[in-house]
Design a protein around this motif. Sequence first.
Motif, PDB file in Angstrom:
ATOM      1  N   GLY A  35      60.516  67.994  58.380  1.00  0.00           N
ATOM      2  CA  GLY A  35      60.690  66.665  57.789  1.00  0.00           C
ATOM      3  C   GLY A  35      62.103  66.445  57.285  1.00  0.00           C
ATOM      4  O   GLY A  35      62.733  65.426  57.586  1.00  0.00           O
ATOM      5  N   SER A  36      62.630  67.424  56.547  1.00  0.00           N
ATOM      6  CA  SER A  36      63.956  67.203  55.946  1.00  0.00           C
ATOM      7  C   SER A  36      65.076  67.296  56.990  1.00  0.00           C
ATOM      8  O   SER A  36      66.037  66.527  56.927  1.00  0.00           O
ATOM      9  CB  SER A  36      64.206  68.162  54.780  1.00  0.00           C
ATOM     10  N   ILE A  37      64.926  68.203  57.977  1.00  0.00           N
ATOM     11  CA  ILE A  37      65.975  68.308  59.007  1.00  0.00           C
ATOM     12  C   ILE A  37      65.982  67.048  59.867  1.00  0.00           C
ATOM     13  O   ILE A  37      67.047  66.480  60.144  1.00  0.00           O
ATOM     14  CB  ILE A  37      65.764  69.573  59.882  1.00  0.00           C
ATOM     15  N   THR A  38      64.790  66.588  60.257  1.00  0.00           N
ATOM     16  CA  THR A  38      64.708  65.367  61.069  1.00  0.00           C
ATOM     17  C   THR A  38      65.370  64.198  60.334  1.00  0.00           C
ATOM     18  O   THR A  38      66.173  63.459  60.911  1.00  0.00           O
ATOM     19  CB  THR A  38      63.231  65.028  61.377  1.00  0.00           C
ATOM     20  N   CYS A  39      65.061  64.059  59.052  1.00  0.00           N
ATOM     21  CA  CYS A  39      65.595  62.929  58.283  1.00  0.00           C
ATOM     22  C   CYS A  39      67.100  63.076  58.053  1.00  0.00           C
ATOM     23  O   CYS A  39      67.830  62.077  58.102  1.00  0.00           O
ATOM     24  CB  CYS A  39      64.852  62.793  56.956  1.00  0.00           C
TER      25      CYS A  39
END
Lengths: 302, 234
Positions: free
Chosen positions: A230-234
């Motif tokens: 989630g955080s890498i994608t965002c």
Amino acid sequence: MRTLLRQHRYALMVTLKRLLSQPFSSLANLLVIALALSLPLLGASLLVSVQPVARQLSVTPELTVFLKMDAPRGQAEELATKIRKEHGEQTSSVRVMTKDAALKELRTNPAWEQALKVLPGNPLPDAVIVTLTPGDDLADRADKLAKVWHSWSGVDLVQLDSAWVQRLEALLRFARIGLLLLALSVALVVLATVFNTVRMQALSQREEIGVARLVGATESFVRRPFLYLGSITCSLAALIAIGVARLALIPLNDALASLARSYDADFALALPSASMLALAMLAVAALGALSARWSVQRNTRF
Amino acid sequence: MISASDTSKNMIEFKHVFKSYGRGRNILSDITFRVTAGEFVFVAGPSGAGKSTLLKMIGGLEPPSRGSIEVNGQRLDELSARARPYLRRAVGVILQDTHLLYDRSAINNVLLPLAVTGLAPDQARARARAALEKVGLSNKEDMNPIELSGGEQQRLAIARAIVNRPSILIADEPTANLDRETAHRIMSVFRDFNRVGVTTLIASHDEALMADYSSRTFRIDPGKFTDMSGRGAK
């Protein structure tokens, strides 16, 4: 501590492997989130670029206090002294413009020269021109002062030059609220996209999650790769969004430059500062992790 | 490895355990037994009698409906959700379906339990190789489980279960669908681990195979539990 770091490294590697194992799907998700993020980013660029200009315009608001035509000579000076005495802290300058001085100044304007020649006398009243100190509540303050001064004896009219400032401030307030709503909508889009991505990943990793639990994995161990996802994608999407917004500003600024030149002005839209962008990126990454946490909690109950 | 003094230590203790699903009949009724450290126990009985359920309860994968279970000195009903994974690390579980991961090599399957504990990568690899060697798969570490035979897959599942050096090993029908020779090879792997002190419970319906090994046996028939050794919990 070392164990925890190793587990984080493992989760990170697992996340990158999962992202790379489905390149098209990962890229599509990134682009959806990036395009959604670029909209409020462009809005923020507009707002941060316009705000200083508006502030510059509104730092020199003037109120003109016109005295009655029959006001005795010297009353303008008395009025100026009274304003300095009673409202000195709210004014940055107070100057008297006598009717003679005003007429003289008007005569220097060729447009008025002919008209003034046919008039029998001086049609202008004495006036006091007051410049207010700048501040956020300028429009309100100007309005209140105008009402007070209008009630003073000998005053015919107080011309409030802040109506346009009020309009501009209202417009900016509207833009700020609009931007906030847009940002909230985009946050929902990001939330939904990450939630669904993590849901799909969790379902496809069902077997691995089951085995990991069987061999003693804690729930944190199971969730960690999804939080990274989630955080890498965002974060990547935020970087792409900054790039997209930067590219979009080039043609927008070209068009704006010719408009500004026609007003003999120089104006260009710019992205918010690097620190603000970094902060926004962090917020988006946190939002991604939060959404992933929610999704993985709901979708790994097996 | 366990010492002689450890052999009296209770590893698994069931006290009046019942298990039912929903409002249905009891699958397991009033089961009481005790298994001490280093024992090798067969759980025999026909299919559907509740052997798998019993093993899952030992592994903390199924809660009992009633009664208390103590595993490795910890009462399962008093164990918090946070502590449960740590108990699972002490119990190596081999389920009927091996649950191998087919998206990775054999060694990477064995590495998963070590990643869970956060062991250093070089140590983890060495330990995974040792586990594969113990089950006779050292020459197949880079192969995908799908390329392995049924017996090899079963041995790979055993390697994964023992790599974290559990004190208890439970296996549900590990020799089902295997030929006699392969079944005996698998059983000898379990025997080897038991010899170094790992308490082992194996569920099987293969009476002939169990007869080849003299061991304590629990018999589960629908609604009835019998400790064939005649030992009770008390």
